[in-house]
Design a protein around this motif. Structure first.
Motif, PDB file in Angstrom:
ATOM      1  N   LYS A  92       0.833  -1.212   0.000  1.00  0.00           N
ATOM      2  CA  LYS A  92       0.000   0.000   0.000  1.00  0.00           C
ATOM      3  C   LYS A  92       0.868   1.263   0.000  1.00  0.00           C
ATOM      4  O   LYS A  92       0.614   2.210  -0.752  1.00  0.00           O
ATOM      5  CB  LYS A  92      -0.920   0.000   1.233  1.00  0.00           C
ATOM      6  N   LEU A  93       1.911   1.266   0.821  1.00  0.00           N
ATOM      7  CA  LEU A  93       2.809   2.420   0.888  1.00  0.00           C
ATOM      8  C   LEU A  93       3.541   2.619  -0.437  1.00  0.00           C
ATOM      9  O   LEU A  93       3.717   3.753  -0.903  1.00  0.00           O
ATOM     10  CB  LEU A  93       3.821   2.229   2.032  1.00  0.00           C
ATOM     11  N   ILE A  94       3.987   1.518  -1.042  1.00  0.00           N
ATOM     12  CA  ILE A  94       4.692   1.622  -2.324  1.00  0.00           C
ATOM     13  C   ILE A  94       3.761   2.149  -3.406  1.00  0.00           C
ATOM     14  O   ILE A  94       4.143   3.016  -4.209  1.00  0.00           O
ATOM     15  CB  ILE A  94       5.287   0.255  -2.728  1.00  0.00           C
ATOM     16  N   PRO A 103       9.546   5.924  -7.251  1.00  0.00           N
ATOM     17  CA  PRO A 103      10.872   5.361  -6.967  1.00  0.00           C
ATOM     18  C   PRO A 103      11.176   4.205  -7.920  1.00  0.00           C
ATOM     19  O   PRO A 103      10.281   3.432  -8.283  1.00  0.00           O
ATOM     20  CB  PRO A 103      10.740   4.862  -5.520  1.00  0.00           C
ATOM     21  N   GLN A 104      12.435   4.111  -8.341  1.00  0.00           N
ATOM     22  CA  GLN A 104      12.829   2.998  -9.218  1.00  0.00           C
ATOM     23  C   GLN A 104      13.099   1.722  -8.435  1.00  0.00           C
ATOM     24  O   GLN A 104      12.965   0.625  -8.943  1.00  0.00           O
ATOM     25  CB  GLN A 104      14.080   3.374 -10.022  1.00  0.00           C
ATOM     26  N   VAL A 105      13.519   1.893  -7.163  1.00  0.00           N
ATOM     27  CA  VAL A 105      13.790   0.736  -6.311  1.00  0.00           C
ATOM     28  C   VAL A 105      13.354   1.072  -4.888  1.00  0.00           C
ATOM     29  O   VAL A 105      13.487   2.224  -4.446  1.00  0.00           O
ATOM     30  CB  VAL A 105      15.294   0.342  -6.356  1.00  0.00           C
ATOM     31  N   VAL A 106      12.818   0.076  -4.193  1.00  0.00           N
ATOM     32  CA  VAL A 106      12.422   0.246  -2.793  1.00  0.00           C
ATOM     33  C   VAL A 106      13.040  -0.883  -1.978  1.00  0.00           C
ATOM     34  O   VAL A 106      12.849  -2.073  -2.277  1.00  0.00           O
ATOM     35  CB  VAL A 106      10.889   0.225  -2.619  1.00  0.00           C
ATOM     36  N   TYR A 107      13.808  -0.507  -0.956  1.00  0.00           N
ATOM     37  CA  TYR A 107      14.399  -1.470  -0.025  1.00  0.00           C
ATOM     38  C   TYR A 107      13.465  -1.636   1.179  1.00  0.00           C
ATOM     39  O   TYR A 107      12.944  -0.645   1.703  1.00  0.00           O
ATOM     40  CB  TYR A 107      15.761  -0.985   0.465  1.00  0.00           C
ATOM     41  N   ILE A 108      13.281  -2.875   1.616  1.00  0.00           N
ATOM     42  CA  ILE A 108      12.393  -3.143   2.750  1.00  0.00           C
ATOM     43  C   ILE A 108      13.136  -3.980   3.779  1.00  0.00           C
ATOM     44  O   ILE A 108      13.826  -4.949   3.436  1.00  0.00           O
ATOM     45  CB  ILE A 108      11.126  -3.909   2.320  1.00  0.00           C
ATOM     46  N   ASP A 109      12.966  -3.623   5.053  1.00  0.00           N
ATOM     47  CA  ASP A 109      13.497  -4.449   6.141  1.00  0.00           C
ATOM     48  C   ASP A 109      12.560  -5.637   6.301  1.00  0.00           C
ATOM     49  O   ASP A 109      11.414  -5.477   6.722  1.00  0.00           O
ATOM     50  CB  ASP A 109      13.589  -3.626   7.427  1.00  0.00           C
ATOM     51  N   SER A 110      13.029  -6.826   5.959  1.00  0.00           N
ATOM     52  CA  SER A 110      12.164  -8.006   5.928  1.00  0.00           C
ATOM     53  C   SER A 110      12.018  -8.641   7.308  1.00  0.00           C
ATOM     54  O   SER A 110      13.021  -8.983   7.941  1.00  0.00           O
ATOM     55  CB  SER A 110      12.735  -9.041   4.953  1.00  0.00           C
ATOM     56  N   MET A 121       5.971 -11.613  -2.190  1.00  0.00           N
ATOM     57  CA  MET A 121       4.602 -11.333  -1.750  1.00  0.00           C
ATOM     58  C   MET A 121       4.275  -9.843  -1.885  1.00  0.00           C
ATOM     59  O   MET A 121       3.182  -9.473  -2.307  1.00  0.00           O
ATOM     60  CB  MET A 121       4.398 -11.809  -0.310  1.00  0.00           C
ATOM     61  N   VAL A 122       5.233  -8.996  -1.525  1.00  0.00           N
ATOM     62  CA  VAL A 122       5.013  -7.551  -1.672  1.00  0.00           C
ATOM     63  C   VAL A 122       4.828  -7.201  -3.143  1.00  0.00           C
ATOM     64  O   VAL A 122       3.917  -6.444  -3.516  1.00  0.00           O
ATOM     65  CB  VAL A 122       6.203  -6.745  -1.073  1.00  0.00           C
ATOM     66  N   LYS A 123       5.679  -7.765  -3.974  1.00  0.00           N
ATOM     67  CA  LYS A 123       5.648  -7.477  -5.412  1.00  0.00           C
ATOM     68  C   LYS A 123       4.274  -7.769  -6.014  1.00  0.00           C
ATOM     69  O   LYS A 123       3.785  -7.033  -6.880  1.00  0.00           O
ATOM     70  CB  LYS A 123       6.729  -8.312  -6.116  1.00  0.00           C
ATOM     71  N   ARG A 124       3.628  -8.838  -5.521  1.00  0.00           N
ATOM     72  CA  ARG A 124       2.305  -9.204  -6.053  1.00  0.00           C
ATOM     73  C   ARG A 124       1.256  -8.127  -5.770  1.00  0.00           C
ATOM     74  O   ARG A 124       0.254  -8.033  -6.476  1.00  0.00           O
ATOM     75  CB  ARG A 124       1.856 -10.555  -5.485  1.00  0.00           C
ATOM     76  N   ASN A 129       5.756  -0.473 -11.930  1.00  0.00           N
ATOM     77  CA  ASN A 129       7.066  -1.019 -12.262  1.00  0.00           C
ATOM     78  C   ASN A 129       8.114  -0.461 -11.309  1.00  0.00           C
ATOM     79  O   ASN A 129       8.562   0.678 -11.451  1.00  0.00           O
ATOM     80  CB  ASN A 129       7.416  -0.684 -13.713  1.00  0.00           C
ATOM     81  N   VAL A 130       8.486  -1.269 -10.326  1.00  0.00           N
ATOM     82  CA  VAL A 130       9.493  -0.850  -9.354  1.00  0.00           C
ATOM     83  C   VAL A 130      10.233  -2.094  -8.862  1.00  0.00           C
ATOM     84  O   VAL A 130       9.627  -3.155  -8.683  1.00  0.00           O
ATOM     85  CB  VAL A 130       8.843  -0.086  -8.167  1.00  0.00           C
ATOM     86  N   GLU A 131      11.525  -1.961  -8.670  1.00  0.00           N
ATOM     87  CA  GLU A 131      12.304  -3.076  -8.135  1.00  0.00           C
ATOM     88  C   GLU A 131      12.137  -3.111  -6.616  1.00  0.00           C
ATOM     89  O   GLU A 131      12.284  -2.091  -5.940  1.00  0.00           O
ATOM     90  CB  GLU A 131      13.784  -2.915  -8.493  1.00  0.00           C
ATOM     91  N   ILE A 132      11.821  -4.280  -6.079  1.00  0.00           N
ATOM     92  CA  ILE A 132      11.679  -4.457  -4.632  1.00  0.00           C
ATOM     93  C   ILE A 132      12.869  -5.261  -4.131  1.00  0.00           C
ATOM     94  O   ILE A 132      13.161  -6.342  -4.645  1.00  0.00           O
ATOM     95  CB  ILE A 132      10.376  -5.219  -4.272  1.00  0.00           C
ATOM     96  N   VAL A 133      13.556  -4.739  -3.135  1.00  0.00           N
ATOM     97  CA  VAL A 133      14.679  -5.452  -2.526  1.00  0.00           C
ATOM     98  C   VAL A 133      14.382  -5.621  -1.036  1.00  0.00           C
ATOM     99  O   VAL A 133      14.356  -4.639  -0.296  1.00  0.00           O
ATOM    100  CB  VAL A 133      16.013  -4.694  -2.706  1.00  0.00           C
ATOM    101  N   ALA A 134      14.116  -6.860  -0.611  1.00  0.00           N
ATOM    102  CA  ALA A 134      13.872  -7.134   0.807  1.00  0.00           C
ATOM    103  C   ALA A 134      15.142  -7.707   1.420  1.00  0.00           C
ATOM    104  O   ALA A 134      15.790  -8.574   0.823  1.00  0.00           O
ATOM    105  CB  ALA A 134      12.711  -8.103   0.961  1.00  0.00           C
ATOM    106  N   MET A 135      15.491  -7.227   2.598  1.00  0.00           N
ATOM    107  CA  MET A 135      16.713  -7.668   3.269  1.00  0.00           C
ATOM    108  C   MET A 135      16.472  -7.776   4.762  1.00  0.00           C
ATOM    109  O   MET A 135      15.739  -6.964   5.337  1.00  0.00           O
ATOM    110  CB  MET A 135      17.850  -6.649   3.052  1.00  0.00           C
ATOM    111  N   ASN A 136      17.103  -8.757   5.396  1.00  0.00           N
ATOM    112  CA  ASN A 136      17.143  -8.775   6.860  1.00  0.00           C
ATOM    113  C   ASN A 136      18.160  -7.727   7.310  1.00  0.00           C
ATOM    114  O   ASN A 136      19.209  -7.552   6.673  1.00  0.00           O
ATOM    115  CB  ASN A 136      17.549 -10.155   7.377  1.00  0.00           C
ATOM    116  N   ASN A 137      17.830  -7.021   8.383  1.00  0.00           N
ATOM    117  CA  ASN A 137      18.703  -5.969   8.929  1.00  0.00           C
ATOM    118  C   ASN A 137      18.941  -4.808   7.960  1.00  0.00           C
ATOM    119  O   ASN A 137      19.960  -4.121   8.039  1.00  0.00           O
ATOM    120  CB  ASN A 137      20.064  -6.547   9.366  1.00  0.00           C
TER     121      ASN A 137
END
Length: 217
Positions: A92-94, A103-110, A121-124, A129-137
């Motif tokens: 929703k925020l994206i 934004p072309q890319v969005v980083y998320i604290d997973s 799941m977020v991408k769905r 059109n945006v790149e989603i990058v989920a990362m721990n920490n």
């Protein structure tokens, strides 16, 4: 070409009292955030967070957040789906950000130990059109996520201050805080139930309610 980068993080996933806040920020220069001394909100003092929040408001290209109330959190916890709640709010925020600054890319604290699963799941749920990058920490590793963590934490802290004024001093709201447990126990003793600011799905609360019920049987 200008590169807009987004970051998403939450504050208040663990407390038994109060809402969770998820924030998104978008910036066109992460180096500016590094120069400001932006870091994970948990590594900053309340004064440091407030100072950076004030600067961020005039520095960021975009900032937005969602406040998720205890009742909603409970509904998802009962379904064992707290991560799904974060997925839905992140999407929703994206989507709102995409209609503003793209934004072309969005980083998320997973919150998921398998970030790729969380990302998919977020991408769905994202309508653009945006790149989603989920990362721990990610809140410690990516400055734009650190900035989102500061926004989420400062917003949540201001809500908690309001709740203290309305309901009294319940401490930090975390189950490990003796003041929080004392507040909950006293409230149940006086009212026989809990105020709406409490997450009923937390085991701490279920135990307190169960003990209180036993007294009347």
């Amino acid at each position: 070409m200008q590169m807009f980068v987004g970051g998403i993080d939450e504050a208040g996933r663990g407390p038994v009292i109060g809402p969770m806040v998820m924030a998104i920020v978008v910036v066109d220069d992460m180096n500016r955030l590094r120069a400001m001394g932006v870091k994970d909100s948990k590594e900053l003092s309340p004064t440091g967070r407030a100072r950076l929040f004030s600067i961020l408001k005039s520095t960021l290209n975009y900032m937005d957040y969602e406040v998720i109330e205890p009742g909603t959190i409970d509904n998802y916890v009962y379904m064992n789906a707290l991560n799904i709640l974060e997925v839905e709010i992140a999407a929703k925020l994206i989507n709102r950000a995409l209609s503003n600054v793209s934004p072309q890319v969005v980083y998320i604290d997973s919150p998921d130990p398998k970030p790729g699963r969380f990302r998919d799941m977020v991408k769905r749920g994202v309508e653009g059109n945006v790149e989603i990058v989920a990362m721990n920490n990610a809140d410690k590793l990516v400055p734009v996520v650190s900035a989102a963590s500061i926004v989420a934490k400062v917003v949540r802290d201001s809500i908690i201050e309001e709740l203290h004024r309305e309901y009294g001093d319940f401490g930090s709201g975390y189950p490990s805080d003796p003041r929080t447990i004392t507040f909950l126990r006293d409230w149940i003793r006086r009212h026989g139930d809990l105020p709406p600011i409490v997450r009923r799905s937390w085991s701490t609360v279920r135990k307190l309610l169960s003990n209180n019920l036993d007294r009347y049987l």
